[in-house]
Enzyme design. Structure first.
Site, PDB file in Angstrom:
ATOM      1  CB  THR A  13      -0.937   0.030   1.223  1.00 38.35           C
ATOM      2  OG1 THR A  13      -0.164   0.109   2.427  1.00 38.35           O
ATOM      3  CG2 THR A  13      -1.819  -1.217   1.266  1.00 38.35           C
ATOM      4  N   GLY A  14       0.341   2.307  -0.573  1.00 39.88           N
ATOM      5  CA  GLY A  14       1.096   3.554  -0.631  1.00 39.88           C
ATOM      6  C   GLY A  14       2.426   3.375  -1.338  1.00 39.88           C
ATOM      7  CB  SER A  15       3.641   0.829  -3.385  1.00 44.09           C
ATOM      8  OG  SER A  15       2.447   0.409  -4.011  1.00 44.09           O
ATOM      9  CB  THR A  16       2.531   5.917  -6.274  1.00 45.45           C
ATOM     10  OG1 THR A  16       2.286   6.849  -5.211  1.00 45.45           O
ATOM     11  CG2 THR A  16       1.272   5.109  -6.559  1.00 45.45           C
ATOM     12  N   GLY A  18       8.528   6.845  -2.737  1.00 44.24           N
ATOM     13  CA  GLY A  18       9.200   6.684  -1.451  1.00 44.24           C
ATOM     14  C   GLY A  18       9.485   5.252  -1.045  1.00 44.24           C
ATOM     15  CB  ILE A  19       9.414   3.664   2.339  1.00 45.73           C
ATOM     16  CG1 ILE A  19      10.473   4.539   3.018  1.00 45.73           C
ATOM     17  CG2 ILE A  19       9.480   2.243   2.901  1.00 45.73           C
ATOM     18  CD1 ILE A  19      10.275   4.706   4.505  1.00 45.73           C
ATOM     19  N   GLY A  20       7.483   2.879  -0.053  1.00 45.19           N
ATOM     20  CA  GLY A  20       6.589   1.892  -0.638  1.00 45.19           C
ATOM     21  C   GLY A  20       7.017   1.473  -2.032  1.00 45.19           C
ATOM     22  CB  SER A 139       8.090   5.563  12.213  1.00 48.09           C
ATOM     23  OG  SER A 139       8.902   6.669  12.528  1.00 48.09           O
ATOM     24  CE1 TYR A 152       4.309   8.795  10.496  1.00 50.34           C
ATOM     25  CE2 TYR A 152       6.125   9.264  12.004  1.00 50.34           C
ATOM     26  CZ  TYR A 152       5.624   8.605  10.891  1.00 50.34           C
ATOM     27  OH  TYR A 152       6.429   7.747  10.181  1.00 50.34           O
TER      28      TYR A 152
END
Length: 203
Positions: A13-16, A18-20, A139, A152
């Site tokens: 998820t959230g892989s477009t 950065g880390i993803g 994190s 966060y």
């Protein structure tokens, strides 16, 4: 480390970006069929094109998994996975006493509840197959709560608890549930945050 994931399907998820994106790239490079996920269809398509060009077996699913409807949409397109990486997360700096109730709710919805929904959805299938891997990207802010990002940090602390609880639920099934505590990572989003914080300190 040479890991062969041929025949496995992974969702990040959230892989477009950065880390993803880096995780999706690594999984594809290890032979897995990888589903790239994000809210923007254009950004998902760009990520899929880049990873496919590099030789990966990649599909894209544009869906907001921070909502029940988004998860339903994703699962309709991807009913089962072998590897789930809950990477989706938002972050931002807000003075501690100015964090609103709505901001607390939003961070819980995106950073915690999205992961819970996907674990709850995909875990039964993994248990039935007697194999699965679930990884939550936490994190170091979960342990050392940053003064400027308490909301966060708390959400990432909750994510550790989610992983521990579901790991106990999956014990003995050959399905593992773990968290990765990532340290500071140079991504576009982090760079923007740093510039924003510097601008505020100089203003």
């Amino acid at each position: 480390m040479n890991i062969d994931l041929t025949g496995k399907t992974a969702l990040v998820t959230g892989s477009t970006q950065g880390i993803g994106y880096a995780i999706a790239e690594g999984l594809a490079g290890s032979g897995a069929r990888v589903a790239v996920n994000g809210r923007s269809a254009d950004r998902v398509a760009e990520a899929v094109a880049a990873l496919t060009k590099a030789g990966g077996d990649v599909v894209g699913i544009a869906a907001d998994v921070a909502t029940e409807g988004g998860v339903d949409q994703l699962v309709a397109e991807l009913p089962a996975v072998d590897i789930l990486v809950n990477n989706l997360g938002i972050f931002g700096a807000v003075p501690a006493r100015e964090i609103t109730d709505q901001q607390w709710r939003t961070y819980f919805e995106v950073n915690v509840l999205a992961a819970i929904r996907l674990i709850r959805t995909y875990l039964p299938g993994m248990v039935d197959k007697h194999w699965g891997r679930m990884i939550q990207i936490a994190s170091d802010s979960a342990i050392v709560i940053p003064e400027e990002m308490i909301h966060y940090g708390v959400s990432k602390t909750a994510l550790l608890a989610v992983s521990r609880g579901f790991a106990k639920d999956a014990a003995g099934t050959n399905v593992t549930v773990n968290s990765v505590i990532a340290g500071p990572t140079h991504t576009d989003g982090v760079e923007e945050l740093v510039y924003e914080m510097v601008d505020k300190s100089l203003s």
